[in-house]
Design a protein around this motif. Structure first.
Motif, mmCIF file in Angstrom:
data_model
loop_
_atom_site.group_PDB
_atom_site.id
_atom_site.type_symbol
_atom_site.label_atom_id
_atom_site.label_comp_id
_atom_site.label_asym_id
_atom_site.label_seq_id
_atom_site.Cartn_x
_atom_site.Cartn_y
_atom_site.Cartn_z
ATOM 1 N N TRP A 52 71.964 47.726 134.389
ATOM 2 C CA TRP A 52 71.855 49.087 133.900
ATOM 3 C C TRP A 52 71.197 50.028 134.847
ATOM 4 C CZ3 TRP A 52 74.947 51.889 131.050
ATOM 5 C CH2 TRP A 52 74.518 53.223 130.778
ATOM 6 N N ARG A 53 69.814 49.286 135.095
ATOM 7 C CA ARG A 53 68.860 50.100 136.236
ATOM 8 C C ARG A 53 69.821 50.364 137.423
ATOM 9 N NH1 ARG A 53 65.091 46.888 134.330
ATOM 10 N NH2 ARG A 53 65.221 45.149 135.944
ATOM 11 N N ALA A 54 70.526 49.436 137.743
ATOM 12 C CA ALA A 54 71.465 49.561 139.311
ATOM 13 C C ALA A 54 72.448 50.825 139.089
ATOM 14 C CB ALA A 54 72.186 48.242 139.612
ATOM 15 N N TRP A 55 73.202 50.479 137.830
ATOM 16 C CA TRP A 55 74.261 51.612 137.655
ATOM 17 C C TRP A 55 73.651 53.244 137.315
ATOM 18 C CZ3 TRP A 55 77.264 48.789 133.140
ATOM 19 C CH2 TRP A 55 78.159 47.929 133.676
ATOM 20 N N SER A 56 72.469 53.312 136.846
ATOM 21 C CA SER A 56 71.888 54.601 136.324
ATOM 22 C C SER A 56 71.296 55.046 137.568
ATOM 23 C CB SER A 56 71.124 54.459 135.344
ATOM 24 O OG SER A 56 69.826 53.455 135.465
ATOM 25 N N ASP A 57 71.044 54.372 138.553
ATOM 26 C CA ASP A 57 70.319 54.780 139.845
ATOM 27 C C ASP A 57 71.421 54.980 140.756
ATOM 28 O OD1 ASP A 57 68.571 55.503 141.910
ATOM 29 O OD2 ASP A 57 67.402 53.433 141.834
ATOM 30 N N VAL A 58 72.346 56.297 140.539
ATOM 31 C CA VAL A 58 73.469 56.654 141.388
ATOM 32 C C VAL A 58 73.038 56.454 142.841
ATOM 33 C CG1 VAL A 58 75.181 58.160 141.626
ATOM 34 C CG2 VAL A 58 74.534 57.457 139.525
ATOM 35 N N GLU A 59 72.127 57.286 143.162
ATOM 36 C CA GLU A 59 71.588 57.422 144.532
ATOM 37 C C GLU A 59 71.617 56.075 145.442
ATOM 38 O OE1 GLU A 59 71.616 60.494 145.857
ATOM 39 O OE2 GLU A 59 71.693 61.261 143.670
ATOM 40 N N ARG A 60 71.288 55.052 144.737
ATOM 41 C CA ARG A 60 71.126 53.446 145.379
ATOM 42 C C ARG A 60 72.431 53.141 145.370
ATOM 43 N NH1 ARG A 60 65.583 52.376 146.735
ATOM 44 N NH2 ARG A 60 64.428 53.975 145.183
ATOM 45 N N GLU A 76 81.286 59.550 129.252
ATOM 46 C CA GLU A 76 80.696 58.615 128.279
ATOM 47 C C GLU A 76 79.692 57.830 128.759
ATOM 48 O OE1 GLU A 76 81.803 55.241 124.670
ATOM 49 O OE2 GLU A 76 83.370 56.077 125.971
ATOM 50 N N VAL A 77 78.518 57.852 127.973
ATOM 51 C CA VAL A 77 77.239 57.165 128.536
ATOM 52 C C VAL A 77 76.422 56.429 127.146
ATOM 53 C CG1 VAL A 77 75.026 57.162 129.894
ATOM 54 C CG2 VAL A 77 77.062 58.500 130.659
ATOM 55 N N VAL A 78 76.431 55.164 127.106
ATOM 56 C CA VAL A 78 75.559 54.625 126.034
ATOM 57 C C VAL A 78 74.844 53.784 126.802
ATOM 58 C CG1 VAL A 78 75.778 52.981 124.053
ATOM 59 C CG2 VAL A 78 77.742 54.255 124.554
ATOM 60 N N ASP A 79 73.538 54.121 126.620
ATOM 61 C CA ASP A 79 72.211 53.787 127.458
ATOM 62 C C ASP A 79 72.211 52.269 127.190
ATOM 63 O OD1 ASP A 79 69.832 54.177 129.338
ATOM 64 O OD2 ASP A 79 68.840 53.835 127.438
ATOM 65 N N GLY A 80 72.157 51.559 128.465
ATOM 66 C CA GLY A 80 72.105 50.087 128.473
ATOM 67 C C GLY A 80 72.928 49.328 127.904
ATOM 68 N N GLU A 81 74.138 49.934 127.828
ATOM 69 C CA GLU A 81 75.581 49.367 127.538
ATOM 70 C C GLU A 81 76.759 49.808 128.194
ATOM 71 O OE1 GLU A 81 76.426 49.405 123.225
ATOM 72 O OE2 GLU A 81 74.506 49.272 122.776
ATOM 73 N N LEU A 82 77.272 50.910 128.379
ATOM 74 C CA LEU A 82 78.267 51.394 129.164
ATOM 75 C C LEU A 82 78.235 52.709 129.581
ATOM 76 C CD1 LEU A 82 80.367 53.345 127.442
ATOM 77 C CD2 LEU A 82 80.368 51.081 126.166
ATOM 78 N N THR A 131 83.009 44.357 144.369
ATOM 79 C CA THR A 131 81.764 45.337 143.818
ATOM 80 C C THR A 131 80.860 44.673 142.721
ATOM 81 O OG1 THR A 131 82.935 47.241 144.480
ATOM 82 C CG2 THR A 131 81.490 47.422 142.748
ATOM 83 N N LEU A 132 81.742 43.936 142.099
ATOM 84 C CA LEU A 132 80.976 43.193 141.008
ATOM 85 C C LEU A 132 79.830 41.954 141.218
ATOM 86 C CD1 LEU A 132 83.819 43.018 138.311
ATOM 87 C CD2 LEU A 132 81.774 43.775 137.824
ATOM 88 N N ALA A 133 80.713 41.449 142.349
ATOM 89 C CA ALA A 133 79.593 40.259 142.833
ATOM 90 C C ALA A 133 78.731 40.777 143.505
ATOM 91 C CB ALA A 133 80.504 39.493 144.043
ATOM 92 N N ALA A 134 78.707 41.934 144.347
ATOM 93 C CA ALA A 134 77.590 42.520 144.872
ATOM 94 C C ALA A 134 76.620 43.306 143.890
ATOM 95 C CB ALA A 134 77.904 43.481 145.913
ATOM 96 N N LEU A 135 77.049 43.673 142.829
ATOM 97 C CA LEU A 135 76.076 44.285 141.844
ATOM 98 C C LEU A 135 75.264 43.180 141.096
ATOM 99 C CD1 LEU A 135 75.345 46.443 139.713
ATOM 100 C CD2 LEU A 135 77.400 45.943 138.402
ATOM 101 N N THR A 136 75.936 42.246 140.818
ATOM 102 C CA THR A 136 75.116 41.171 140.215
ATOM 103 C C THR A 136 74.144 40.545 141.274
ATOM 104 O OG1 THR A 136 76.830 39.452 140.670
ATOM 105 C CG2 THR A 136 76.821 40.480 138.294
ATOM 106 N N GLU A 137 74.512 40.391 142.478
ATOM 107 C CA GLU A 137 73.647 39.956 143.589
ATOM 108 C C GLU A 137 72.422 40.901 143.577
ATOM 109 O OE1 GLU A 137 73.418 39.454 148.330
ATOM 110 O OE2 GLU A 137 75.128 38.513 147.186
ATOM 111 N N TYR A 138 72.649 42.095 143.868
ATOM 112 C CA TYR A 138 71.574 43.271 143.826
ATOM 113 C C TYR A 138 70.889 43.187 142.506
ATOM 114 C CZ TYR A 138 69.784 47.965 144.261
ATOM 115 O OH TYR A 138 68.900 49.199 144.233
ATOM 116 N N ALA A 139 71.473 43.287 141.446
ATOM 117 C CA ALA A 139 70.666 43.324 140.016
ATOM 118 C C ALA A 139 69.516 42.014 139.954
ATOM 119 C CB ALA A 139 71.504 43.352 138.938
ATOM 120 N N GLN A 140 69.794 40.994 140.591
ATOM 121 C CA GLN A 140 69.153 39.470 140.673
ATOM 122 C C GLN A 140 67.952 40.084 141.272
ATOM 123 O OE1 GLN A 140 71.790 36.684 141.641
ATOM 124 N NE2 GLN A 140 71.186 35.524 139.987
#
Length: 134
Positions: A18-26, A65-71, A124-133
């Motif tokens: 969620w932090r990765a998604w909500s930090d759009v500039e990154r 639509e934005v549900v904080d921490g979920e979608l 993109t999903l693979a890169a997102l999970t690697e980044y969020a780790q």
């Protein structure tokens, strides 16, 4: 309507995703297809994201639509075709989660635009999970 869904199971904490998604500039740090991006307003319904994919025209997305921490769901109008992309975290028991990207394209160019926009979802999903780790 044209639809596709991709997902990945991970042990990455949903909060980190969620932090990765909500930090759009990154986003360009984990999504190599983005040349430039800007969020106008908070990460909330009604705000817009101006995104320039590499080698393509700039696209304006609206957070529908934005549900904080979920979608969150973003929408774009491309060539009179509405493209809605859902980004969702499905929490499971223990330390596993499923991250889902679902695209729905509706309009005259849906069968052309849908596959083009979603072609990189697995990467993109693979890169997102690697980044969020990290």
């Amino acid at each position: 309507m044209w639809t596709v869904e991709h997902s990945v199971e991970t042990t990455v904490a949903p909060e980190a995703v969620w932090r990765a998604w909500s930090d759009v500039e990154r986003w360009p740090q984990w999504n190599g297809d983005i040349e430039r991006i800007e969020l106008r307003g908070p990460f909330a319904v009604g705000s817009t994201i101006t995104m320039k994919p590499c080698g393509q025209e700039t696209v304006e997305l609206r957070l529908a639509e934005v549900v904080d921490g979920e979608l969150f769901v973003d929408e774009a109008d491309i060539a009179s075709t509405v493209v809605r992309t859902l980004h969702r975290i499905d929490r499971s028991d223990g330390n596993r989660a499923r991250i889902v990207y679902r695209l729905e394209a509706t309009g005259p160019a849906a069968e052309e635009i849908g596959p083009a926009v979603s072609a990189d979802f697995p990467d993109t999903l693979a890169a997102l999970t690697e980044y969020a780790q990290r």
